[in-house]
Design a protein around this motif. Structure first.
Motif, mmCIF file in Angstrom:
data_model
loop_
_atom_site.group_PDB
_atom_site.id
_atom_site.type_symbol
_atom_site.label_atom_id
_atom_site.label_comp_id
_atom_site.label_asym_id
_atom_site.label_seq_id
_atom_site.Cartn_x
_atom_site.Cartn_y
_atom_site.Cartn_z
ATOM 1 N N ALA A 275 35.387 -58.709 -41.928
ATOM 2 C CA ALA A 275 36.040 -59.668 -42.817
ATOM 3 C C ALA A 275 36.279 -60.994 -42.109
ATOM 4 O O ALA A 275 36.260 -62.050 -42.723
ATOM 5 N N LEU B 58 28.686 -62.961 -50.729
ATOM 6 C CA LEU B 58 30.027 -63.247 -51.221
ATOM 7 C C LEU B 58 30.088 -64.634 -51.838
ATOM 8 O O LEU B 58 30.704 -64.829 -52.888
ATOM 9 N N MET C 163 44.173 -58.332 -45.582
ATOM 10 C CA MET C 163 44.246 -57.160 -44.755
ATOM 11 C C MET C 163 44.476 -57.486 -43.305
ATOM 12 O O MET C 163 43.556 -57.690 -42.556
ATOM 13 N N PRO C 164 45.680 -57.457 -42.889
ATOM 14 C CA PRO C 164 46.070 -57.677 -41.501
ATOM 15 C C PRO C 164 45.218 -56.884 -40.533
ATOM 16 O O PRO C 164 44.477 -55.994 -40.934
ATOM 17 N N PRO D 250 36.225 -63.395 -47.732
ATOM 18 C CA PRO D 250 35.886 -62.003 -47.413
ATOM 19 C C PRO D 250 37.083 -61.062 -47.367
ATOM 20 O O PRO D 250 36.930 -59.867 -47.600
ATOM 21 N N THR D 251 38.252 -61.589 -47.066
ATOM 22 C CA THR D 251 39.407 -60.722 -46.869
ATOM 23 C C THR D 251 40.155 -60.420 -48.162
ATOM 24 O O THR D 251 41.149 -59.692 -48.138
ATOM 25 N N THR D 252 39.708 -60.980 -49.255
ATOM 26 C CA THR D 252 40.390 -60.741 -50.526
ATOM 27 C C THR D 252 40.061 -59.351 -51.061
ATOM 28 O O THR D 252 38.961 -58.844 -50.870
ATOM 29 N N ALA D 253 41.049 -58.761 -51.706
ATOM 30 C CA ALA D 253 40.892 -57.385 -52.205
ATOM 31 C C ALA D 253 39.723 -57.281 -53.170
ATOM 32 O O ALA D 253 39.476 -58.175 -53.986
ATOM 33 N N VAL D 254 39.012 -56.183 -53.078
ATOM 34 C CA VAL D 254 37.854 -55.980 -53.939
ATOM 35 C C VAL D 254 38.260 -55.974 -55.408
ATOM 36 O O VAL D 254 37.490 -56.423 -56.270
ATOM 37 N N ALA D 255 39.458 -55.517 -55.691
ATOM 38 C CA ALA D 255 39.900 -55.470 -57.083
ATOM 39 C C ALA D 255 40.001 -56.864 -57.686
ATOM 40 O O ALA D 255 39.842 -57.024 -58.896
ATOM 41 N N TYR E 112 37.916 -59.290 -57.091
ATOM 42 C CA TYR E 112 36.538 -59.635 -57.473
ATOM 43 C C TYR E 112 36.120 -58.883 -58.738
ATOM 44 O O TYR E 112 35.627 -59.481 -59.693
ATOM 45 N N LEU E 113 36.309 -57.589 -58.724
ATOM 46 C CA LEU E 113 35.898 -56.812 -59.901
ATOM 47 C C LEU E 113 36.734 -57.191 -61.112
ATOM 48 O O LEU E 113 36.239 -57.199 -62.237
#
Lengths: 113, 113
Positions: B8, B19, B1-2, B59-64, B66-67
């Motif tokens: 993040a 995390l 996420m720029p 931290p900047t990786t998309a939540v999707a 992780y899930l």
DNA sequence: CTTATATGTTGCATTAAAGAAACATGCCAA
DNA sequence: TTGGCATGTTTCTTTAATGCAACATATAAG
């Protein structure tokens, strides 16, 4: 996250549902505490727009935004048990059924601090 | 996420720790199942690099991502209780202590379907 | 009604997340 | 030792996530 990954662009139903529920729970917790999007966002150091995305369960939003929201609302500790190896019964069984070792073992499994 | 958000780029300690633990738990679960990064990543439809970021707790990786990893490992259901309003005792108390309603109530609180 | 406030929406600029290929490293086994 | 394999690292390109401002909408209260 540009070059949007398939899982973020079109997640499995279970993931999509889990995200929506999580976002909705965060919203409920915020409203109960009588806080505005801007209040919580300011604590986190993000904009109210991104926090709104979190409450909508947007898949492409950074994980830190989600955890940060939980943190700002005092709910982060509830995440401790997720994927806890001690509770991973299937994993434990698999590990025992194979003989001694598994795959790469890493230096010391990263027990940082 | 720029335009990297503060949370993040430099998350609170508790968030950073959560995390790292989550990523480490995911890694442990994967290794117990004798799966390679590429195996799990392929199921998720992402690259092994991004899954590696997940296991590092980026931290900047998309939540999707992780899930999705939890989903691919059969651990997603453990997320159901996180921020569950029924378990949010502080929130419940606050809600009762204020008189009737709180802030904006939304059309129907987004109980989609 | 009107007003005030919180949130939703739109459009844009910035910039880093994600993927991929090539190469390096590390671990395990024979 | 050697070879094979999983993972780490580097570099590059693509492109969308974030923040912001302005405006629209919705809800609550007077």
């Amino acid at each position: 996250m540009p070059r949007t990954s398939k899982i973020a662009e079109n997640p499995p139903f279970a993931v999509e549902q889990a995200l929506k529920r999580l976002g909705d729970n965060i919203r409920t917790a915020r409203l109960r505490r009588k806080l505005r999007l801007e209040d919580v966002a300011e604590r986190m150091g993000i904009s109210r727009f991104t926090l709104s995305d979190v409450e909508k369960g947007k898949p492409t939003t950074a994980v830190a935004a989600y955890l940060g929201a939980l943190w700002a609302l005092g709910l982060l500790d509830q995440l401790e048990e997720v994927a806890d190896p001690d509770r991973d019964e299937e994993g434990k069984i698999l590990e025992r059924s194979r003989a001694p070792r598994v795959a790469r073992t890493r230096k010391a499994l990263d027990n940082d601090f």
